[in-house]
Scaffold this active site. Sequence first.
Site, PDB file in Angstrom:
ATOM      1  N   ASP A   1      29.877  58.833  18.683  1.00 39.59           N
ATOM      2  CA  ASP A   1      29.725  57.494  19.250  1.00 39.59           C
ATOM      3  C   ASP A   1      29.165  56.518  18.215  1.00 39.59           C
ATOM      4  OD1 ASP A   1      29.418  55.292  20.831  1.00 39.59           O
ATOM      5  OD2 ASP A   1      28.049  56.213  22.268  1.00 39.59           O
TER       6      ASP A   1
ATOM      7  N   ASP B   1      34.555  50.436  17.930  1.00 43.95           N
ATOM      8  CA  ASP B   1      33.729  51.348  18.727  1.00 43.95           C
ATOM      9  C   ASP B   1      34.514  52.609  19.055  1.00 43.95           C
ATOM     10  OD1 ASP B   1      31.776  52.444  20.341  1.00 43.95           O
ATOM     11  OD2 ASP B   1      32.308  51.243  22.088  1.00 43.95           O
TER      12      ASP B   1
END
Length: 446
Positions: free
Chosen positions: A105, A324
């Site tokens: 992440d 992201d």
Amino acid sequence: MKTTTMLLCLITMLLIASVYSQEQTAMRLDMAHRDTLSPNPSPFHRIEDIMGMDQKRLSLISQKIKTRKGGARMSLGSGFDFGSAQYFSEIMVGTPAKKFRVVVDTGSELTWVNCRFHGEGPEKLENRHVFRAENSSSFRKVGCMTKTCSEDLAKLFSLSICPTPRTPCAYDYRYVDGSSAQGVFAKETFTLGLTNGSVTSVRGLLIGCSSSSDGGAFREVDGILGLALSDYSFTSKAINTFGGKFSYCLVDHTSHKNVSNYIIFGSTPSSATKSPARRTTRLDIDLLPPYYAVNIVGISIGEEMLNIPPQVWDIKKGGGTILDSGSSLTFLAEAAYKAVITGLQRHLVGVKRIKPEGLPIEYCYYTRKFDDKKLPQLSFHFMGGARFEPYRRSYLINAAPGIRCLGFVMARDEGTNVIGNIMQQNHLWEFDIEASTLSFAPSTCL
């Protein structure tokens, strides 16, 4: 209907991690898509989960924004087979080292694993591993009365509870998708594979020992690998050890679990860095910390530059764009979203549209006989002239047999645009923190 459920299946993915070797000395982690981990996932629930988590993630991102040993590598692969919308890797934690599967992440700072410490935490979890802190000789808790706890870790949701000097520093870490993890902070040793085939130990990495967690993002995984850029993230420690850059290549999100690539901390394979298709733009690491922000100036479809107000891309005016790995789809502010959808629709005239009931993806089509070449190239234009041209399957996404959807979602709140992992697939991305640049090039990731 089956068509609707199958459609959601398309947007779930993950990357599974396993250590590979290479001739160079850099660290790399295998990365796999999380969807590949669930034994009997329901396609309908998967797409619902993905959209729900992505939208919550975007909302909180917007709120948050208002030595060298060569390189290390970790395997990285798609989780399509496991029913998850994230990419996974594997990390080796503690002494002796234990292996844990984690979500990769770039939008979160804390690295944590399911953990049991002084009787607190799960005894065992189905399909997941639990780190037993007492069994690791290198585990060092962070005290609650230290400056590290009270000041430095405050932004990582450290709690003010401190009944005694021996009490560990506790956290309640909240994610942008609504998930959370609770536990205590510690410093630990990580064992990492190098690109020359050997291994090394990196000591003193901050880790969260999570006694509990809540959220669909954590299904079938043991924790999170936080790759956002902050003083206590895994990225910060890794680039200080292996060099000021890291890179990854996301395999196609529908790839099976035996297909993977790597996250590499340190040098990138020379064949990739010399690619004639390689493009470079500025990486604005100071504008939207801890996220990786880029300066987009426009989007074109074919040779036509779309009419999108410049403030959509201007960070100083409430806009801006980040990359992201934790978001599946690509989110655009309303003005950009409408311009992109309208522009692509003009080339889908005559193709029957289907509106999946109950799903936030608005534009899906029966495309069994549709020729991809009829859809013009969509391009993101960066300040300085670099142009990112994703593959058509990254923005006209396979959702079910014969059905494809435009992979964009309108941001509910005006603010940050997010280039998600489906849009990034089949490209090599290199984040050079020291030079503040982002380089990218098409790649099979194989």
